[in-house]
Design a protein around this motif. Structure first.
Motif, PDB file in Angstrom:
ATOM      1  N   PHE A  19       0.906  -1.216   0.032  1.00  0.00           N
ATOM      2  CA  PHE A  19      -0.064  -0.226  -0.128  1.00  0.00           C
ATOM      3  C   PHE A  19       0.718   1.446   0.079  1.00  0.00           C
ATOM      4  O   PHE A  19       0.387   2.385   0.211  1.00  0.00           O
ATOM      5  N   LEU A  20       1.927   1.237   0.154  1.00  0.00           N
ATOM      6  CA  LEU A  20       2.948   2.193   0.044  1.00  0.00           C
ATOM      7  C   LEU A  20       3.529   2.517  -1.399  1.00  0.00           C
ATOM      8  O   LEU A  20       4.361   3.592  -1.543  1.00  0.00           O
ATOM      9  N   ARG A  21       3.258   1.645  -2.157  1.00  0.00           N
ATOM     10  CA  ARG A  21       3.593   1.793  -3.559  1.00  0.00           C
ATOM     11  C   ARG A  21       3.229   2.777  -4.202  1.00  0.00           C
ATOM     12  O   ARG A  21       1.911   3.142  -3.806  1.00  0.00           O
ATOM     13  N   PRO A  22       3.845   3.586  -5.052  1.00  0.00           N
ATOM     14  CA  PRO A  22       3.169   4.863  -5.642  1.00  0.00           C
ATOM     15  C   PRO A  22       1.810   4.673  -6.377  1.00  0.00           C
ATOM     16  O   PRO A  22       0.713   5.552  -6.395  1.00  0.00           O
ATOM     17  N   GLU A  23       1.658   3.509  -7.218  1.00  0.00           N
ATOM     18  CA  GLU A  23       0.380   3.254  -7.862  1.00  0.00           C
ATOM     19  C   GLU A  23      -0.682   2.667  -6.717  1.00  0.00           C
ATOM     20  O   GLU A  23      -1.764   2.566  -7.522  1.00  0.00           O
ATOM     21  N   LEU A  24      -0.356   2.201  -5.607  1.00  0.00           N
ATOM     22  CA  LEU A  24      -1.291   1.926  -4.750  1.00  0.00           C
ATOM     23  C   LEU A  24      -1.419   2.724  -3.353  1.00  0.00           C
ATOM     24  O   LEU A  24      -1.527   2.145  -2.350  1.00  0.00           O
ATOM     25  N   ASN A  25      -1.127   3.936  -3.451  1.00  0.00           N
ATOM     26  CA  ASN A  25      -1.013   4.687  -2.423  1.00  0.00           C
ATOM     27  C   ASN A  25      -2.471   5.215  -1.774  1.00  0.00           C
ATOM     28  O   ASN A  25      -2.887   6.272  -2.232  1.00  0.00           O
ATOM     29  N   SER A 354      -6.043 -14.770  -3.732  1.00  0.00           N
ATOM     30  CA  SER A 354      -5.414 -13.766  -3.996  1.00  0.00           C
ATOM     31  C   SER A 354      -4.501 -13.015  -2.925  1.00  0.00           C
ATOM     32  O   SER A 354      -3.696 -12.453  -3.314  1.00  0.00           O
ATOM     33  N   TYR A 355      -4.932 -13.448  -1.904  1.00  0.00           N
ATOM     34  CA  TYR A 355      -4.307 -12.800  -0.512  1.00  0.00           C
ATOM     35  C   TYR A 355      -2.659 -13.805  -0.562  1.00  0.00           C
ATOM     36  O   TYR A 355      -1.744 -13.030  -0.260  1.00  0.00           O
ATOM     37  N   LYS A 356      -2.864 -14.953  -0.649  1.00  0.00           N
ATOM     38  CA  LYS A 356      -1.682 -15.914  -0.672  1.00  0.00           C
ATOM     39  C   LYS A 356      -0.650 -15.402  -1.894  1.00  0.00           C
ATOM     40  O   LYS A 356       0.604 -15.210  -1.741  1.00  0.00           O
ATOM     41  N   ILE A 357      -1.198 -15.444  -3.076  1.00  0.00           N
ATOM     42  CA  ILE A 357      -0.496 -15.270  -3.897  1.00  0.00           C
ATOM     43  C   ILE A 357       0.146 -13.548  -4.021  1.00  0.00           C
ATOM     44  O   ILE A 357       1.474 -13.432  -4.297  1.00  0.00           O
ATOM     45  N   GLY A 358      -0.410 -12.656  -3.372  1.00  0.00           N
ATOM     46  CA  GLY A 358       0.016 -11.166  -3.464  1.00  0.00           C
ATOM     47  C   GLY A 358       1.246 -11.302  -2.289  1.00  0.00           C
ATOM     48  O   GLY A 358       2.103 -10.520  -2.681  1.00  0.00           O
ATOM     49  N   ASP A 359       1.076 -12.076  -1.246  1.00  0.00           N
ATOM     50  CA  ASP A 359       2.040 -12.289  -0.056  1.00  0.00           C
ATOM     51  C   ASP A 359       3.152 -12.913  -0.585  1.00  0.00           C
ATOM     52  O   ASP A 359       4.303 -12.375  -0.374  1.00  0.00           O
ATOM     53  N   PHE A 360       3.205 -13.901  -1.743  1.00  0.00           N
ATOM     54  CA  PHE A 360       4.484 -14.706  -2.050  1.00  0.00           C
ATOM     55  C   PHE A 360       5.035 -13.584  -3.109  1.00  0.00           C
ATOM     56  O   PHE A 360       6.160 -13.685  -2.986  1.00  0.00           O
ATOM     57  N   TYR A 364       8.712 -12.549  -2.442  1.00  0.00           N
ATOM     58  CA  TYR A 364       9.861 -13.115  -3.086  1.00  0.00           C
ATOM     59  C   TYR A 364      10.238 -12.448  -4.343  1.00  0.00           C
ATOM     60  O   TYR A 364      11.305 -12.916  -4.989  1.00  0.00           O
ATOM     61  N   LEU A 365       9.322 -11.878  -5.058  1.00  0.00           N
ATOM     62  CA  LEU A 365       9.652 -11.357  -6.190  1.00  0.00           C
ATOM     63  C   LEU A 365       9.550  -9.690  -6.306  1.00  0.00           C
ATOM     64  O   LEU A 365       9.952  -9.180  -7.207  1.00  0.00           O
ATOM     65  N   GLY A 366       9.200  -9.312  -5.191  1.00  0.00           N
ATOM     66  CA  GLY A 366       9.538  -7.811  -4.961  1.00  0.00           C
ATOM     67  C   GLY A 366       8.299  -6.833  -5.025  1.00  0.00           C
ATOM     68  O   GLY A 366       7.414  -7.432  -5.603  1.00  0.00           O
ATOM     69  N   ALA A 367       8.329  -5.648  -4.294  1.00  0.00           N
ATOM     70  CA  ALA A 367       7.131  -4.892  -4.161  1.00  0.00           C
ATOM     71  C   ALA A 367       6.722  -4.282  -5.735  1.00  0.00           C
ATOM     72  O   ALA A 367       5.565  -3.873  -5.752  1.00  0.00           O
TER      73      ALA A 367
END
Length: 478
Positions: A19-25, A354-360, A364-367
């Protein structure tokens, strides 16, 4: 330049970092109406002595280390930085609701957002309009966490020494069936099939699959467009009357039936005969994934007890709306279709996936990649809908009774976002729109209100017919 890492710093959760990403602020805005004039000194004292300023998220700065990783760092709170007193009317409009809605809409496109020089929250005291506006960054928590915290800062009107009741929801008991019961086997096969369909669609939405353009379509960049805000008001009693017309109906079923009907009405108004029946637009809904549903005990949330957890613990599901021309159709048909669809969603793992894939992906792949995928899902759909259960009894802040609670969320690339919050027998839905795409949100709000009223009229009429049939049958049998 990153801040040096401190051993007492606490890393943000993957959802908080997202949620701190510029596109999802994203910033949550909750307006609290008050019965009596705003006493600034009294509210300042209430906030100073509240659990809010003891909460670690509300007393920490968001800092980044030399690698760009976000952390929470404990700090001293200066209430003068967080309590913003506005004595003058915030709009030329004489109606308080319209004025406050305009103020919130303007803040929704405030490019500066919340300053990282202080903890990511603030309270605006709009004294001329007798209300308080909480602005809280989504990284601090989701709707359930934040509403539970607000409740912990209030007291009951009819018992000033008591905290409002916390509603945790209840589980539904189901009849036990043996594993060879054909209905169980069919149910398992159906669940597996719909899980496959929903998960595949979710993946495709995050890549390239998108809704066709309509009069309410947003898209990438729309989160920066000027906004308008309107309020649709519903009676919980009316919604309960309607939900009884379907087996095991819920308020969420009724809400989504209202959304389906209201959007069809609005599209008819904006572009008559432009769409074919069955045309699909897709919404994104937030689903609380805590084991206990509804509002939570804040002390349990902060300790993570009994399957609860502070922060952001929700998944998203895709909810399709199928356009139907207005006029002549059964208003309850929208509810029945919504009920079938939502029951299938409940049996799926879409929200958990959706929650688990987002967390993964975040872990592991970056913000950057996680933010891009979430942003694409939002850009490829048409609207956002959420429903947060509020207190069902009248509450007060200090000694000032609360007259209404309303919430909205900024920072989404949708041209239409809807957030419903219930309070003391009422349910208000804030409708935030990109005004260059949807210039008349007040009319859209009326479409939703009229949809509920028509459903209620049909529900009452249906009930009366059934009762007459029962009386006739009894008389015939005797």
């Amino acid at each position: 330049m990153g801040s040096p890492f401190n051993d007492t710093d606490e890393p943000l959760t993957p959802a908080g970092r997202l949620f701190l990403r510029p596109e999802l602020n994203q910033i949550i805005q909750c307006v609290v109406g008050l019965k009596n004039p705003v006493d600034v000194d009294a509210i300042t004292s209430e906030v100073r002595n509240s659990i809010m300023v003891q909460h670690p998220r509300f007393t920490s700065l968001m800092v980044r280390d030399s690698r760009g990783r976000e952390h929470w760092r404990k700090t001293e709170i200066d209430l003068k930085q967080h309590l913003i007193v506005i004595d003058q009317p915030v709009s030329t409009k004489s109606n308080d609701e319209l004025a406050v809605n305009d103020y919130m809409a303007d803040l929704s496109t405030d490019a500066s957002g919340l300053s990282t020089d202080k903890p990511l929250w603030e309270i605006h005291l709009l004294t001329a309009h007798k209300c308080m506006l909480f602005r809280i960054h989504h990284a601090l928590g989701d709707g359930v966490s934040l509403m539970s915290l607000l409740l912990a800062c209030c007291r009951k009107v009819d018992d000033p020494d008591a905290l409002p009741m916390v509603v945790t929801g209840s589980s539904t008991k189901r009849r036990k069936r043996t594993w060879w019961d054909w209905r169980v086997l069919w149910g398992i096969l159906t669940m597996v099939w719909f899980n496959f369909i929903y998960v595949v669609e979710f993946i495709l939405r995050s890549l390239w699959l998108c809704d066709r353009k309509t009069a309410i379509t947003g898209g990438a960049g729309v989160e920066l467009w000027p906004r308008k805000l309107a309020t649709a008001r519903f009676s919980l009693e009316d919604m309960k009357v309607v939900k009884k017309t379907v087996a095991n109906g819920t308020i969420n079923d009724v809400l989504f039936g209202i959304i389906s009907s209201g959007i069809s009405r609005y599209l008819d108004h904006r572009a008559p005969n432009a769409l074919q029946d069955g045309f699909r637009v897709t919404g994104v809904a937030m689903v609380n994934l805590r084991e206990q549903r509804g509002l939570q005990d804040v002390s349990n949330l902060m300790r993570g007890n009994s399957g609860t957890r502070w922060g952001n613990k929700f998944g998203i599901v895709l909810l399709p709306v199928f356009y139907q021309r207005s006029g002549g159709s059964d208003p309850l048909a929208y509810l029945k279709r919504a009920k079938v669809m939502i029951e299938r969603k409940k049996q799926s793992v879409e929200a958990h996936f959706s929650y688990k894939i987002g967390d993964f992906v975040m872990s592991y792949l970056g913000a950057k990649l996680a933010g891009m995928l979430n942003y694409r899902i939002l850009s490829n759909t048409t609207f956002t809908i959420s429903n947060v259960l509020g207190p069902q009894e009248e509450i007060m802040i200090g000694t000032n009774p609360v007259t209404f609670l309303r919430v909205t969320l900024s920072g989404l690339p949708h041209a239409l976002t809807m957030h419903m919050l219930s309070y003391a027998g009422k349910a208000d839905m804030q409708i935030l729109v990109a005004k260059d795409i949807i210039p008349d949100p007040e009319f859209l709000a009326k479409c939703f209100e009229d949809a509920l009223l028509e459903m209620k009229e049909m529900a009452v009429a249906t009930t009366n017919i059934e009762e007459k049939k029962n009386v006739t049958n009894i008389q015939r049998d005797t």
